[in-house]
Enzyme design. Structure first.
Site, PDB file in Angstrom:
ATOM      1  N   ALA A  99       1.429  -2.808  -8.505  1.00  0.00           N
ATOM      2  CA  ALA A  99       0.883  -4.016  -9.113  1.00  0.00           C
ATOM      3  C   ALA A  99       0.152  -3.662 -10.396  1.00  0.00           C
ATOM      4  O   ALA A  99      -0.258  -2.513 -10.606  1.00  0.00           O
ATOM      5  CB  ALA A  99      -0.061  -4.712  -8.138  1.00  0.00           C
ATOM      6  N   GLY A 117       2.790  -2.551  -4.282  1.00  0.00           N
ATOM      7  CA  GLY A 117       3.509  -3.821  -4.229  1.00  0.00           C
ATOM      8  C   GLY A 117       5.003  -3.664  -4.396  1.00  0.00           C
ATOM      9  O   GLY A 117       5.776  -4.507  -3.929  1.00  0.00           O
ATOM     10  N   GLU A 169       6.255  -2.859  -1.001  1.00  0.00           N
ATOM     11  CA  GLU A 169       6.125  -4.084  -0.216  1.00  0.00           C
ATOM     12  C   GLU A 169       7.236  -5.069  -0.561  1.00  0.00           C
ATOM     13  O   GLU A 169       7.765  -5.760   0.318  1.00  0.00           O
ATOM     14  CB  GLU A 169       4.750  -4.709  -0.457  1.00  0.00           C
ATOM     15  N   GLU A 221      -2.630   2.363  -1.892  1.00  0.00           N
ATOM     16  CA  GLU A 221      -3.754   1.459  -2.158  1.00  0.00           C
ATOM     17  C   GLU A 221      -5.113   2.027  -1.776  1.00  0.00           C
ATOM     18  O   GLU A 221      -6.125   1.714  -2.413  1.00  0.00           O
ATOM     19  CB  GLU A 221      -3.527   0.126  -1.423  1.00  0.00           C
TER      20      GLU A 221
END
Length: 260
Positions: free
Chosen positions: A66, A112, A115, A135
């Site tokens: 991200a 992300g 994900e 993260e």
């Protein structure tokens, strides 16, 4: 719609969605997520589309994570909305898409990005891919379904180790754990994806949709997956594709499914 951050194309009943920010290693920001959400919705509604292929531009990254600068000053409620809106509009929408979605992972799939790949129904990776959820190195945890989908795909213990250590897996390691289905040479990645999808789009579209719904139910403790399977199995009997499939089998010919 004219997209600024993604490239889209429909070819041979496959909707190609390419995240196109190679200079940022295809990092996800709000605009990218909004465009992905719109594209997934559009492809779902497009009768000519029978499957979806998601990849990243260039050879360095599928999605390297991200865009951290966008949320570095968020408070608790802003963080909650970031995760909630992203999960509902993009990641859950992909997982629950009525058409098969395949992620072709070229290079880094981190945070992300992993994900996003895990929300897809099938994952293949080039042999130079690196996959991870880093993260905790930022004082965060995965917020787009990563804690849930990783545990479902590779098991609770492995998922905890991977998230706690923030270590990356190579493509071969990811294949061994079941995180990806196949590993290819970088130059063969899209061809392998197309080979798999070419088989899938020959199958009955409504049956595929029912299979997606039933399989997804297996990961939801509040839903009886067996009941979902029974109902979806029964619903197939009310389709012309079922009649076509049975007739084709009995007549020893290939079926011509129309998705009705």
């Amino acid at each position: 719609m004219e997209y600024q951050n993604i490239l889209t194309e429909v070819k041979n009943h496959i909707f190609y969605l390419t995240i196109n920010r190679p200079q940022k290693l295809n990092a996800l920001n709000r605009s990218v997520l909004e465009e992905i959400a719109t594209a997934i919705q559009a492809s779902t509604e497009n009768a000519d589309v029978k499957a979806i292929l998601i990849t990243g531009a260039g050879e360095k990254a599928f999605v390297a994570g991200a865009d951290i600068s966008e949320f570095q000053n968020y408070n608790v409620e802003e963080g909650r909305q970031l995760a909630k809106i992203g999960q509902e509009s993009v990641f859950n929408a992909i997982e629950n898409c009525t058409k098969p979605v395949l992620a072709a992972i070229n290079g880094f799939a981190l945070g992300g990005g992993l994900e996003l790949a895990m929300a897809c129904h099938i994952r293949i990776a080039s042999n130079n891919a690196k996959l991870g959820l880093p993260e905790v190195t930022l004082g965060l945890i995965p917020g787009y379904g990563g804690t849930q989908r990783l545990a479902q795909l590779i098991g609770k213990g492995k998922a905890m180790e991977m998230i706690f250590t923030a270590d990356m897996l190579t493509a071969d390691e990811a294949e061994k754990t079941g995180l990806v289905n196949h590993v290819t040479e970088p130059g063969q990645l899209i061809a392998k994806a197309e080979e798999i999808l070419a088989k899938i789009i020959l199958r009955a579209p409504l049956a595929l949709s029912s299979a997606i719904k039933a399989i997804n139910a297996s990961g939801q403790s509040q839903i009886n997956g067996f009941e979902v399977e029974i109902n979806e199995f029964a619903n197939c009997f009310n389709t012309n594709d079922f009649k076509e499939g049975v007739n084709a089998f009995l007549e020893k010919r290939k079926p011509a499914f129309k998705g009705n």
